[in-house]
Design a protein around this motif. Structure first.
Motif, PDB file in Angstrom:
ATOM      1  N   GLN A 168       0.802  -1.221   0.000  1.00 12.14           N
ATOM      2  CA  GLN A 168       0.000   0.000   0.000  1.00 12.14           C
ATOM      3  C   GLN A 168       0.839   1.277   0.000  1.00 12.14           C
ATOM      4  O   GLN A 168       0.494   2.259  -0.655  1.00 12.14           O
ATOM      5  CB  GLN A 168      -0.936  -0.008   1.210  1.00 12.14           C
ATOM      6  N   GLU A 169       1.945   1.263   0.709  1.00  8.42           N
ATOM      7  CA  GLU A 169       2.781   2.466   0.785  1.00  8.42           C
ATOM      8  C   GLU A 169       3.290   2.862  -0.603  1.00  8.42           C
ATOM      9  O   GLU A 169       3.237   4.034  -0.997  1.00  8.42           O
ATOM     10  CB  GLU A 169       3.959   2.235   1.734  1.00  8.42           C
ATOM     11  N   ALA A 170       3.770   1.874  -1.350  1.00 10.23           N
ATOM     12  CA  ALA A 170       4.267   2.151  -2.702  1.00 10.23           C
ATOM     13  C   ALA A 170       3.130   2.573  -3.624  1.00 10.23           C
ATOM     14  O   ALA A 170       3.287   3.494  -4.446  1.00 10.23           O
ATOM     15  CB  ALA A 170       4.966   0.916  -3.265  1.00 10.23           C
TER      16      ALA A 170
ATOM     17  N   TYR B  51       3.140   6.072  -5.762  1.00 12.32           N
ATOM     18  CA  TYR B  51       3.253   6.099  -7.222  1.00 12.32           C
ATOM     19  C   TYR B  51       1.946   6.485  -7.919  1.00 12.32           C
ATOM     20  O   TYR B  51       1.979   6.887  -9.088  1.00 12.32           O
ATOM     21  CB  TYR B  51       3.735   4.743  -7.748  1.00 12.32           C
ATOM     22  N   PHE B  52       0.825   6.371  -7.206  1.00 16.39           N
ATOM     23  CA  PHE B  52      -0.466   6.682  -7.833  1.00 16.39           C
ATOM     24  C   PHE B  52      -1.160   7.882  -7.170  1.00 16.39           C
ATOM     25  O   PHE B  52      -2.368   8.038  -7.282  1.00 16.39           O
ATOM     26  CB  PHE B  52      -1.368   5.442  -7.807  1.00 16.39           C
ATOM     27  N   LYS B  53      -0.368   8.725  -6.514  1.00 18.68           N
ATOM     28  CA  LYS B  53      -0.948   9.872  -5.826  1.00 18.68           C
ATOM     29  C   LYS B  53      -1.368  10.989  -6.769  1.00 18.68           C
ATOM     30  O   LYS B  53      -2.201  11.826  -6.419  1.00 18.68           O
ATOM     31  CB  LYS B  53       0.029  10.405  -4.775  1.00 18.68           C
ATOM     32  N   ASP B  54      -0.795  11.024  -7.974  1.00 21.97           N
ATOM     33  CA  ASP B  54      -1.150  12.060  -8.941  1.00 21.97           C
ATOM     34  C   ASP B  54      -2.442  11.659  -9.646  1.00 21.97           C
ATOM     35  O   ASP B  54      -2.447  11.047 -10.710  1.00 21.97           O
ATOM     36  CB  ASP B  54      -0.022  12.244  -9.959  1.00 21.97           C
ATOM     37  N   ARG B  55      -3.551  12.001  -9.049  1.00 23.85           N
ATOM     38  CA  ARG B  55      -4.864  11.551  -9.530  1.00 23.85           C
ATOM     39  C   ARG B  55      -5.149  12.039 -10.947  1.00 23.85           C
ATOM     40  O   ARG B  55      -5.768  11.331 -11.744  1.00 23.85           O
ATOM     41  CB  ARG B  55      -5.948  12.036  -8.571  1.00 23.85           C
TER      42      ARG B  55
ATOM     43  N   ALA C 185     -16.127   7.019  -7.696  1.00 20.54           N
ATOM     44  CA  ALA C 185     -16.283   5.803  -6.889  1.00 20.54           C
ATOM     45  C   ALA C 185     -14.938   5.213  -6.493  1.00 20.54           C
ATOM     46  O   ALA C 185     -14.891   4.284  -5.691  1.00 20.54           O
ATOM     47  CB  ALA C 185     -17.096   4.765  -7.662  1.00 20.54           C
ATOM     48  N   TYR C 186     -13.852   5.762  -7.036  1.00 16.38           N
ATOM     49  CA  TYR C 186     -12.488   5.293  -6.746  1.00 16.38           C
ATOM     50  C   TYR C 186     -11.706   6.479  -6.177  1.00 16.38           C
ATOM     51  O   TYR C 186     -10.910   7.112  -6.868  1.00 16.38           O
ATOM     52  CB  TYR C 186     -11.843   4.748  -8.031  1.00 16.38           C
ATOM     53  N   PRO C 187     -11.925   6.789  -4.885  1.00 14.69           N
ATOM     54  CA  PRO C 187     -11.505   8.078  -4.340  1.00 14.69           C
ATOM     55  C   PRO C 187     -10.048   8.182  -3.902  1.00 14.69           C
ATOM     56  O   PRO C 187      -9.602   9.271  -3.547  1.00 14.69           O
ATOM     57  CB  PRO C 187     -12.430   8.245  -3.130  1.00 14.69           C
ATOM     58  N   ASN C 188      -9.282   7.094  -3.899  1.00 15.95           N
ATOM     59  CA  ASN C 188      -7.914   7.164  -3.392  1.00 15.95           C
ATOM     60  C   ASN C 188      -6.993   6.310  -4.262  1.00 15.95           C
ATOM     61  O   ASN C 188      -7.461   5.538  -5.111  1.00 15.95           O
ATOM     62  CB  ASN C 188      -7.871   6.718  -1.921  1.00 15.95           C
ATOM     63  N   PRO C 189      -5.675   6.431  -4.084  1.00 14.29           N
ATOM     64  CA  PRO C 189      -4.737   5.684  -4.940  1.00 14.29           C
ATOM     65  C   PRO C 189      -4.942   4.179  -4.941  1.00 14.29           C
ATOM     66  O   PRO C 189      -4.817   3.537  -5.986  1.00 14.29           O
ATOM     67  CB  PRO C 189      -3.370   6.068  -4.356  1.00 14.29           C
TER      68      PRO C 189
END
Length: 372
Positions: free
Chosen positions: A268-270, A274-278, A291-295
């Motif tokens: 989850q940390e990685a 790596y997917f924080k730039d929505r 409906a997919y609100p987080n990385p």
């Protein structure tokens, strides 16, 4: 037709994850279901689906309720004369209040069975649908409205309608068994992931359209994966193989949420980094992406479809694999996931370099490819 909302929500595994103690997997149940799967059009759940279909909300929303086909016309002809019953108005007010009440109502349908004209508690599923995301209910709505539901079923002669349509329900079940390859998918997933499951159930209805979801129940050292899905499609403009691939994709991308979940959480940390730039990974202009609100949710949606591409590579010939890969990339772009090509190619590359490893074990190397 006017649509109040678009139901393209694919709810992740463990939809009702806080409700595990609300099922009772007896030793008899475990023995009867170990290593098996079934497709079921549950009688009480179908009653609730029909009641929702004749609410004002159901009548105006063909995403929530499948409104094509002879079965829907049979439902409308038989049950619409009872649309002014108080319980139907109550169900409509619940749907107006929150679309999640659709799931709380239909999801708890399996907690009762008919005995004559009365509803009696099911001895396995007590209160299966209590929590969706952060929304929690404390009373089973089927229990709350039990008397009114019984009265509606009696007045409308529902049980005779259900009995009359049993041959049609049987064709839905047999078509699933012939064309969706659940057993083959299950075998492939457990060969390629560390997660194992004890049993699967598909709760189906001809009235289900876009609201498909999966979850799990765990009790007494037994884990049951369930899916809520529409009948298998048989589109006339597609070949038999193309229909098979379409229906396999619909089912597979629900099932594999239950296998992708564990390695995603372990990394989850990685994933969060790596997917924080929505803005890179989602197109917010597309309805349903919220409906997919987080990385993690975004990553898992990419991953479930990319794993389906891996399955096709292992299972079908090169032509079918390439065509399916491109169709998945196009579909995901339409749904608001624009980087499916990059994501899939990276997963295929990592898998080709480690063909004998479980997918769980290639997560770290796979994720490293997303370092900026």
């Amino acid at each position: 037709m006017q649509k109040r909302f678009l139901l393209i929500l694919l709810i992740s595994t463990s939809v009702f994850s806080h409700a595990q103690y609300k099922v009772n997997f007896t030793e008899k149940f475990k023995k009867a279901n170990q290593g098996k799967y079934k497709i079921e059009i549950n009688e009480v759940k179908e009653l609730v689906q029909i009641m929702i279909a004749i609410t004002a909300s159901g009548l105006e929303n063909d995403d929530m309720v499948e409104q094509k086909g002879t079965y829907y016309q049979d439902v409308i002809q038989h049950f619409k004369p009872f649309a002014n019953e108080k319980i139907i108005q109550t169900f409509d007010s619940l749907l107006v209040e929150s679309i999640y009440n659709y799931i709380f109502l239909t999801g708890n349908g399996i907690s009762y069975d008919f005995k004559g004209n009365k509803l009696v508690k099911n001895n396995i599923f007590d209160f299966p649908a209590t929590t969706i995301s952060k929304i929690k209910i404390t009373e089973n709505p089927i229990s709350t409205y039990k008397t009114a539901i019984e009265e509606f079923a009696r007045k409308s002669n529902f049980r005779a309608f259900y009995k009359k349509h049993k041959p049609y329900y049987a064709t839905i079940v047999s078509t699933y068994e012939k064309n969706a390859n659940l057993g083959k998918q299950w075998k492939w997933l457990e060969k390629n992931f560390k997660t194992t499951q004890n049993s699967y159930t598909i709760f189906c209805s001809p009235l289900i359209n876009s609201l498909n979801y999966t979850g799990d129940f765990e009790n007494n050292n037994f884990k049951l994966i369930y899916m809520v899905l529409p009948p298998v499609d048989k589109l006339e403009n597609l070949s038999a193989r193309e229909n098979e691939l379409l229906n396999t994709r619909v089912m597979f991308t629900e099932i594999d949420h239950n296998y992708v979940k564990a390695p995603t959480l372990a990394n989850q940390e990685a994933v969060n980094e790596y997917f924080k730039d929505r803005k890179k990974w989602t197109n917010e202009a597309i309805e349903g992406v919220s409906a997919y609100p987080n990385p993690v949710k975004v990553f898992d949606e990419y991953m479930t479809y990319a794993v389906f591409v891996l399955y096709c590579k292992d299972t079908y010939d090169e032509k079918d694999f390439q065509e399916t890969k491109q169709s998945v990339i196009s579909l995901m772009k339409e749904r608001g996931f624009p980087k499916m090509q990059e994501f899939t190619d990276k997963l295929l590359k990592t898998r080709s370099e480690h063909p004998d490893k479980k997918i769980d074990d290639i997560y770290p190397e796979f994720l490293k490819q997303f370092v900026q």
